[in-house]
Write a protein that holds these residues in place. Structure first.
Motif, PDB file in Angstrom:
ATOM      1  N   THR A   1      35.000  30.750  30.698  1.00  0.00           N
ATOM      2  CA  THR A   1      36.447  30.559  30.167  1.00  0.00           C
ATOM      3  C   THR A   1      36.780  31.897  29.534  1.00  0.00           C
ATOM      4  O   THR A   1      35.915  32.373  28.522  1.00  0.00           O
ATOM      5  CB  THR A   1      36.557  29.335  29.268  1.00  0.00           C
ATOM      6  N   GLY A   2      37.901  32.380  29.797  1.00  0.00           N
ATOM      7  CA  GLY A   2      38.473  33.738  29.095  1.00  0.00           C
ATOM      8  C   GLY A   2      39.741  34.190  29.669  1.00  0.00           C
ATOM      9  O   GLY A   2      40.280  33.686  30.680  1.00  0.00           O
ATOM     10  N   THR A   3      40.108  35.541  29.196  1.00  0.00           N
ATOM     11  CA  THR A   3      41.296  36.071  29.852  1.00  0.00           C
ATOM     12  C   THR A   3      40.821  37.217  30.474  1.00  0.00           C
ATOM     13  O   THR A   3      39.629  37.894  30.055  1.00  0.00           O
ATOM     14  CB  THR A   3      42.164  36.561  28.577  1.00  0.00           C
ATOM     15  N   ILE A   4      41.313  37.514  31.607  1.00  0.00           N
ATOM     16  CA  ILE A   4      41.024  38.450  32.556  1.00  0.00           C
ATOM     17  C   ILE A   4      41.597  40.080  31.797  1.00  0.00           C
ATOM     18  O   ILE A   4      42.775  40.212  31.557  1.00  0.00           O
ATOM     19  CB  ILE A   4      41.602  38.527  33.827  1.00  0.00           C
ATOM     20  N   GLN A   5      40.513  40.737  31.457  1.00  0.00           N
ATOM     21  CA  GLN A   5      40.834  42.014  30.950  1.00  0.00           C
ATOM     22  C   GLN A   5      40.976  43.119  32.009  1.00  0.00           C
ATOM     23  O   GLN A   5      41.848  44.211  31.689  1.00  0.00           O
ATOM     24  CB  GLN A   5      39.721  42.362  30.052  1.00  0.00           C
ATOM     25  N   LYS A   6      40.276  43.245  33.029  1.00  0.00           N
ATOM     26  CA  LYS A   6      40.157  44.294  33.980  1.00  0.00           C
ATOM     27  C   LYS A   6      39.962  43.887  35.205  1.00  0.00           C
ATOM     28  O   LYS A   6      39.117  42.876  35.310  1.00  0.00           O
ATOM     29  CB  LYS A   6      39.373  45.491  33.653  1.00  0.00           C
ATOM     30  N   TRP A   7      40.725  44.385  36.063  1.00  0.00           N
ATOM     31  CA  TRP A   7      40.544  43.841  37.587  1.00  0.00           C
ATOM     32  C   TRP A   7      40.072  45.235  38.313  1.00  0.00           C
ATOM     33  O   TRP A   7      40.806  46.075  38.676  1.00  0.00           O
ATOM     34  CB  TRP A   7      41.849  43.582  38.176  1.00  0.00           C
ATOM     35  N   ASP A   8      38.901  45.192  38.978  1.00  0.00           N
ATOM     36  CA  ASP A   8      38.457  46.698  39.406  1.00  0.00           C
ATOM     37  C   ASP A   8      38.206  46.065  40.940  1.00  0.00           C
ATOM     38  O   ASP A   8      37.134  45.595  41.299  1.00  0.00           O
ATOM     39  CB  ASP A   8      36.910  46.984  38.925  1.00  0.00           C
ATOM     40  N   ALA A   9      39.155  46.650  42.019  1.00  0.00           N
ATOM     41  CA  ALA A   9      39.117  46.039  43.120  1.00  0.00           C
ATOM     42  C   ALA A   9      38.023  47.042  44.254  1.00  0.00           C
ATOM     43  O   ALA A   9      37.517  46.449  45.079  1.00  0.00           O
ATOM     44  CB  ALA A   9      40.554  46.315  43.779  1.00  0.00           C
ATOM     45  N   GLU A  10      37.733  48.038  43.501  1.00  0.00           N
ATOM     46  CA  GLU A  10      37.021  49.155  44.273  1.00  0.00           C
ATOM     47  C   GLU A  10      35.445  48.376  44.108  1.00  0.00           C
ATOM     48  O   GLU A  10      34.626  48.449  44.998  1.00  0.00           O
ATOM     49  CB  GLU A  10      36.869  50.456  43.433  1.00  0.00           C
ATOM     50  N   ARG A  11      35.263  48.044  42.780  1.00  0.00           N
ATOM     51  CA  ARG A  11      33.855  47.441  42.727  1.00  0.00           C
ATOM     52  C   ARG A  11      33.710  46.040  43.144  1.00  0.00           C
ATOM     53  O   ARG A  11      32.593  45.300  43.179  1.00  0.00           O
ATOM     54  CB  ARG A  11      33.207  47.660  41.446  1.00  0.00           C
ATOM     55  N   GLY A  12      34.754  45.756  43.257  1.00  0.00           N
ATOM     56  CA  GLY A  12      34.862  43.969  43.722  1.00  0.00           C
ATOM     57  C   GLY A  12      34.632  43.174  42.546  1.00  0.00           C
ATOM     58  O   GLY A  12      33.900  42.207  42.487  1.00  0.00           O
ATOM     59  N   GLN A  13      35.085  43.439  41.263  1.00  0.00           N
ATOM     60  CA  GLN A  13      34.560  42.648  40.015  1.00  0.00           C
ATOM     61  C   GLN A  13      36.026  42.793  38.947  1.00  0.00           C
ATOM     62  O   GLN A  13      36.873  43.408  39.327  1.00  0.00           O
ATOM     63  CB  GLN A  13      33.748  43.328  39.130  1.00  0.00           C
ATOM     64  N   ILE A  14      35.769  41.467  38.305  1.00  0.00           N
ATOM     65  CA  ILE A  14      36.782  41.513  37.232  1.00  0.00           C
ATOM     66  C   ILE A  14      35.838  41.317  35.625  1.00  0.00           C
ATOM     67  O   ILE A  14      34.987  40.848  35.699  1.00  0.00           O
ATOM     68  CB  ILE A  14      37.697  40.005  37.349  1.00  0.00           C
ATOM     69  N   LYS A  15      36.657  41.803  34.739  1.00  0.00           N
ATOM     70  CA  LYS A  15      36.078  41.726  33.567  1.00  0.00           C
ATOM     71  C   LYS A  15      36.894  40.555  32.490  1.00  0.00           C
ATOM     72  O   LYS A  15      37.923  40.498  32.527  1.00  0.00           O
ATOM     73  CB  LYS A  15      36.336  42.970  32.689  1.00  0.00           C
ATOM     74  N   ILE A  16      36.025  39.278  32.295  1.00  0.00           N
ATOM     75  CA  ILE A  16      36.576  38.452  31.368  1.00  0.00           C
ATOM     76  C   ILE A  16      35.955  38.620  29.896  1.00  0.00           C
ATOM     77  O   ILE A  16      34.668  38.894  29.802  1.00  0.00           O
ATOM     78  CB  ILE A  16      35.840  36.934  31.983  1.00  0.00           C
ATOM     79  N   ALA A  17      36.976  38.263  29.130  1.00  0.00           N
ATOM     80  CA  ALA A  17      36.888  38.442  27.733  1.00  0.00           C
ATOM     81  C   ALA A  17      36.908  37.101  27.007  1.00  0.00           C
ATOM     82  O   ALA A  17      37.761  36.496  27.406  1.00  0.00           O
ATOM     83  CB  ALA A  17      37.563  39.333  26.966  1.00  0.00           C
ATOM     84  N   ASN A  18      35.920  36.594  26.296  1.00  0.00           N
ATOM     85  CA  ASN A  18      35.993  35.423  25.416  1.00  0.00           C
ATOM     86  C   ASN A  18      35.321  35.624  24.049  1.00  0.00           C
ATOM     87  O   ASN A  18      35.110  36.837  23.765  1.00  0.00           O
ATOM     88  CB  ASN A  18      35.459  34.155  26.209  1.00  0.00           C
TER      89      ASN A  18
END
Length: 114
Positions: A79-96
């Motif tokens: 659970t958290g908020t999406i901080q960054k969306w990296d489409a090249e690496r296929g990842q998202i950064k979740i902060a909580n």
């Protein structure tokens, strides 16, 4: 009842040799853990599109989301908020409260609102 070699006191010559080496114990524990392992479910295109829509809405609006993330032994809830969306690496950064975590798109099984 006839005594056999497993009857206490009837196998005195080998009584103390019933032990397990640490290496054997580790191997048995690893095998038990591997039996609990489960495979990754395959999501269809509609589910994948719905997950993408929910994540995009959460990122643009800035509200927290709850991700159901695949793990081979026990699926995780993040659970958290999406901080960054990296489409090249296929990842998202979740902060909580626990910090920031990078999660692979392919590991996300479902998205819910927190």
């Amino acid at each position: 009842m006839n005594p056999n070699k497993l009857t206490p006191g009837h196998n005195l010559m080998w009584e103390s040799s019933r032990m397990m080496l640490p290496e054997h114990k580790q191997k048995i524990q690893q095998h038990q853990k591997d039996l609990e392992r489960h495979g990754k479910p395959i999501l269809d295109e509609q589910q994948t599109a719905l997950i993408g829509q929910k994540m995009t809405a959460a990122m643009t609006e800035g509200h927290p989301i709850q991700l159901h993330v695949f793990h081979p032994y026990d699926d995780l809830l993040v659970t958290g908020t999406i901080q960054k969306w990296d489409a090249e690496r296929g990842q998202i950064k979740i902060a909580n409260n626990n910090g920031e975590t990078w999660i692979e798109f392919s590991d996300i099984l479902d998205v819910g609102e927190s």
